[in-house]
Motif scaffolding. Structure first.
Motif, short mmCIF file in Angstrom:
data_model
loop_
_atom_site.label_atom_id
_atom_site.label_comp_id
_atom_site.label_asym_id
_atom_site.label_seq_id
_atom_site.Cartn_x
_atom_site.Cartn_y
_atom_site.Cartn_z
N MET A 353 28.38 45.18 66.70
CA MET A 353 29.10 45.94 65.97
C MET A 353 30.90 45.32 65.50
SD MET A 353 30.77 50.06 66.03
CE MET A 353 31.00 49.92 68.01
N PHE A 354 30.93 45.47 64.45
CA PHE A 354 31.99 44.98 63.82
C PHE A 354 33.03 46.26 63.45
CE2 PHE A 354 29.71 41.64 63.84
CZ PHE A 354 30.12 39.86 64.16
N SER A 355 34.17 46.22 64.30
CA SER A 355 35.08 47.75 63.46
C SER A 355 36.78 47.04 63.21
CB SER A 355 35.41 48.11 65.00
OG SER A 355 35.41 48.34 66.35
N TYR A 356 37.08 48.03 62.92
CA TYR A 356 38.26 47.39 62.34
C TYR A 356 39.34 48.63 61.87
CZ TYR A 356 35.46 43.03 60.24
OH TYR A 356 34.73 42.38 61.28
N GLY A 357 40.61 47.80 61.91
CA GLY A 357 42.35 48.95 61.46
C GLY A 357 43.67 47.73 60.98
N ALA A 358 44.66 48.45 61.39
CA ALA A 358 45.37 47.89 61.34
C ALA A 358 46.10 47.24 62.28
CB ALA A 358 46.46 49.01 60.00
N ASP A 359 45.84 47.48 63.55
CA ASP A 359 45.91 46.97 64.55
C ASP A 359 44.61 46.82 65.75
OD1 ASP A 359 45.71 49.20 65.97
OD2 ASP A 359 48.34 49.18 65.32
N LYS A 360 44.63 45.89 66.60
CA LYS A 360 43.73 45.59 67.55
C LYS A 360 42.97 47.04 68.08
CE LYS A 360 40.72 44.11 70.20
NZ LYS A 360 39.08 43.73 69.80
N GLN A 361 44.46 48.07 68.77
CA GLN A 361 43.62 49.22 69.38
C GLN A 361 43.09 50.42 68.45
OE1 GLN A 361 46.97 52.95 69.62
NE2 GLN A 361 46.21 52.36 72.20
N THR A 362 43.11 50.10 67.00
CA THR A 362 42.86 51.17 65.99
C THR A 362 41.30 51.03 65.79
OG1 THR A 362 45.09 51.52 65.15
CG2 THR A 362 42.93 52.13 63.58
N ALA A 363 41.53 49.50 66.12
CA ALA A 363 40.17 48.90 65.57
C ALA A 363 39.17 48.44 66.84
CB ALA A 363 40.24 47.04 65.43
N ARG A 364 39.46 48.42 68.12
CA ARG A 364 38.60 48.98 69.02
C ARG A 364 38.69 50.53 69.17
NH1 ARG A 364 40.71 51.33 74.45
NH2 ARG A 364 42.54 50.82 73.41
N VAL A 365 39.25 51.52 69.31
CA VAL A 365 39.05 52.88 68.99
C VAL A 365 37.99 53.15 68.17
CG1 VAL A 365 39.94 55.09 68.70
CG2 VAL A 365 41.62 53.34 69.77
N ALA A 366 37.92 52.61 66.16
CA ALA A 366 37.18 52.79 65.97
C ALA A 366 35.98 52.23 66.13
CB ALA A 366 37.01 52.33 64.48
N GLY A 367 35.58 51.52 66.91
CA GLY A 367 34.51 51.60 67.56
C GLY A 367 33.62 51.86 68.93
N GLU A 368 34.83 52.67 69.36
CA GLU A 368 34.79 53.83 70.28
C GLU A 368 34.28 55.46 69.77
OE1 GLU A 368 37.82 54.00 72.97
OE2 GLU A 368 37.89 52.24 73.69
N PHE A 369 34.52 55.12 68.70
CA PHE A 369 33.72 56.29 67.68
C PHE A 369 32.77 56.05 67.70
CE2 PHE A 369 38.38 58.74 66.94
CZ PHE A 369 38.36 58.73 67.87
N TYR A 370 32.33 55.32 66.86
CA TYR A 370 30.93 54.68 66.09
C TYR A 370 30.28 55.00 67.34
CZ TYR A 370 27.17 54.10 62.78
OH TYR A 370 26.14 54.50 62.51
N LEU A 371 30.59 54.08 68.32
CA LEU A 371 29.53 54.56 69.44
C LEU A 371 28.96 55.88 70.38
CD1 LEU A 371 28.24 52.58 71.80
CD2 LEU A 371 30.05 53.01 73.51
N ASN A 372 30.17 56.50 70.01
CA ASN A 372 30.69 58.11 70.68
C ASN A 372 29.26 58.45 69.33
OD1 ASN A 372 34.02 59.00 71.29
ND2 ASN A 372 32.59 58.80 72.76
#
Length: 677
Positions: A353-372
């Motif tokens: 999975m590749f997740s994206y956001g305006a910064d690294k934390q937002t991108a990482r959290v987006a990936g965590e949310f999709y894992l949820n």
């Protein structure tokens, strides 16, 4: 008051530190208690509730909103119904107690209206699995009996608070409720009782799913869709990352995060994953970070890289058209403008999975949310059928005027936010100063250095993995450079800004310079800069975002002092690489520039490594006086420090000089003999 707040913070931190209980920045907790009003001396009943945007796991008292409980409850007298929910959030400002504190969240009414001293609202995977099951109401009764009550989906707001209060009043035996399509809420007379009730709901749901759920809720394994071997999987992810970032960044530049979590890989191998991915997420926190649905590559892992890239481009066009159609279907005259039609989650079978956001934390959290979301789908499908809220309701959350107002209130982004900088020789000296400056301006930074321990220590100083990582690299070896660039692509999703800073020097005359001396300096600076630029350029071109390559050259590239033939020659080589690459890469929007320092003694790794002593001996001064010696021979009579070089890199790579390429900026306090002609 202090004891009540302390208990609330401790409970929040315990619950929020375990992602099985709630997602990052998701959910909220509260406590009610008595405090003295300093304006009247009277005792007043207060509500302390986690404020908007905070994270339970790291919550502090400053992250709480403090409100007069009587005033919040009195808002029922002016509530005009669900069509006017936004008015109620604004009304919370008239209920605040004292100064400071966080802004009240949309869920404040839920906590105020429930007639228990302590309330938790959480987003556990197990609870949302029940909340998104097609027969969630039946399952709630079957799993929890009369201790937990089903509440049908309702958008967060004042009416939801009224609904939950009614549940709590009419079901005195209940300890909480399942919120359809959303999460859970629990309560208690004490903080410990509330926490225990929350955990009981979460753990009971998880245990029931484990005991009664189907063994393979995502269906049979699909041939060719299994996870690639570890090394091959990461190599494939790095090969795909720049082009996938281009897909995610066609509207605005994004930072990426890559995950090959086993749960993701298993999901993408199973027969039901296309159906479930198309349904999207359900919990409001989830699709605010992940968009309504991911982009799913519909090819097996056995497909070639080129086949995957071609298909991803086709799917991207379809995704953008579908997202625009979704927006146009549900938007009205009052809806905020579309925020971009690119995916925030891209799923690649066999890779991850590749997740994206305006910064690294937002991108990482987006990936965590999709894992949820995957965990939620697994639980719902194990017991029933996954049935998230409708697209119409998703749109109401995603394009809520309150969320838009929150976005508009955010401060302007720093100049380098969303950019990923790769700096060689960055664990000390000039390279470290550049890393510090770019990180301070919002960039993600890769501290690339021969000394891995020092690189990691510097990265930790800069803020850790959401800001910077340390990687080992011997720039004279092509394989090591390629590995370091790949590590960058996997950590941040791409690369934007390359600083060729790694260097060394030995002060020797022509007759004293050995072939080995010559080769070493040319391998590190001439060859090393070439290898780094070459490896990065392929990613820069694939991203279609332009970029910057900066060479830290030297005054000696145009004016050679005595006894440094190898160093000066290699700096001249670097200087001409700037011109050559600027001409070649400009068609891709890639700018190539150089900085020519001189006399950087204090804080310089080169000077500390013996070069300073040799230069001092050559010029007949004490080593501790060398910096001032260099300053005295300049036009400005000012000593040059590493941060001055960092300033030049910042300006060259910022928006002010975005039409400049092929230039060398002297940072030498003015050495007339080195003026560029």
């Amino acid at each position: 008051m202090t004891e009540t707040v302390d208990q609330l913070i401790a409970r929040s931190n315990r619950l929020g530190s375990d992602r099985a209980n709630t997602n990052f920045a998701g959910g909220n907790t509260s406590a009610k208690g008595i405090a003295t009003d300093p304006a009247s001396g009277d005792d007043v009943e207060l509500l302390w509730v986690k404020g908007s945007g905070g994270d339970l796991g790291t919550l502090t008292p400053a992250g709480l909103a403090s409100l007069r409980l009587d005033r919040v409850r009195a808002l029922e007298n002016v509530y005009r119904g669900v069509a006017h929910e936004d008015e109620m959030v604004a009304a919370f400002d008239y209920c605040l107690f004292g100064r400071g504190g966080a802004s009240p969240s949309i869920d404040t009414s839920m906590h105020a209206l429930v007639e228990k001293a302590h309330v938790d609202h959480l987003h556990p995977d197990s609870g949302i699995a029940i909340a998104t099951a097609a027969d969630g109401e039946r399952l709630t009764s079957q799993i929890f009996g009369d201790r937990v009550v089903w509440v049908p989906w309702r958008r967060p707001g004042f009416q939801l608070g009224l609904d939950i209060r009614e549940v709590q009043r009419t079901h005195p035996e209940a300890v909480g409720c399942i919120l359809g399509g959303h999460g859970i809420t629990a309560w208690g007379e004490t903080s410990d009782e509330c926490e225990a009730n929350s955990l009981w709901i979460i753990q009971t749901a998880a245990a029931y799913i484990a005991e009664h759920g189907r063994a393979e809720p995502f269906g049979a394994r699909l041939p060719g869709y299994g996870a690639l071997p570890d090394a091959e999987r990461r190599e494939r992810a790095a090969a795909l990352a720049p082009s996938i970032r281009a897909i995610a960044s066609s509207d605005r530049r994004m930072v990426g995060h890559y995950s090959d979590d086993p749960a993701v890989l298993d999901f993408l191998e199973r027969a039901e994953h296309p159906r479930l991915a198309a349904l999207g997420t359900s919990c409001p926190d989830h699709f605010l970070r992940t968009k309504v649905a991911p982009l799913l590559l519909d090819l097996p892992a056995t497909a070639s890289v080129s086949e995957q890239l071609d298909r991803l481009d086709e799917l991207h066009e379809t995704y953008r058209a579908d997202y625009r159609a979704y927006y146009e279907t549900y938007a009205d005259a009052d809806s905020p403008a579309i925020r971009g039609a690119d995916p925030l989650i891209v799923l690649v079978p066999g890779v991850g999975m590749f997740s994206y956001g305006a910064d690294k934390q937002t991108a990482r959290v987006a990936g965590e949310f999709y894992l949820n979301a995957i965990n939620v789908m697994r639980g719902a499908e194990a017991l029933s059928t996954y049935a998230p809220i409708s697209d119409a309701e998703k749109f109401r959350i995603e394009y809520w005027a309150l969320e838009e107002a929150k976005l508009q209130r955010m401060p302007a982004a720093p100049s380098h936010r969303g950019r990923i900088a790769f700096i060689t020789g960055a664990a000390s000296g000039i390279g470290k100063a550049i890393a510090q400056r770019l990180a301070a301006e919002g960039a993600c930074v890769v501290v690339a250095d021969l000394d891995l321990d020092k690189a990691r220590a510097t990265a930790a100083e800069l803020g850790g993995p959401d800001v910077a990582i340390g990687v080992a690299v011997d720039v004279s070896r092509a394989s090591a450079v390629r590995a370091a660039v790949d590590e960058t692509l996997l950590a941040f999703g791409g690369i934007d800004l390359i600083v060729n800073n790694a260097g060394l020097s030995m002060a020797k005359s022509l007759l004293e310079t050995t072939e080995a001396d010559w080769d070493l300096q040319h391998d590190v600076m001439s060859k090393g800069s070439f290898l780094v630029s070459q490896a990065a350029a392929s990613a820069l071109i694939a991203q279609r975002l332009g970029g910057d390559i900066v060479y830290i050259s030297s005054k000696n590239s145009v004016f050679a002092g005595p006894n440094n033939v190898a160093y000066s020659a290699t700096k001249a080589d670097q200087s001409h690489q700037v011109r050559l690459l600027a001409a070649e890469l400009g068609e891709h929007g890639i700018r190539v520039n150089g900085v020519n320092p001189d006399g950087v003694v204090r804080g310089s790794g080169i000077f500390a490594g013996g070069w300073g002593a040799d230069r001092a001996k050559t010029y007949g001064v004490e080593e501790q006086e060398l910096g001032q010696f260099y300053a005295n021979r300049t036009i400005l009579k000012r000593e040059v420090l590493p941060e001055h070089i960092a300033n030049a890199v910042f300006v060259l790579t910022g928006p002010e000089l975005d039409h400049t390429t092929g230039v060398h900026i002297p940072v030498d306090s003015g050495v007339a003999a080195a003026f560029l002609r």
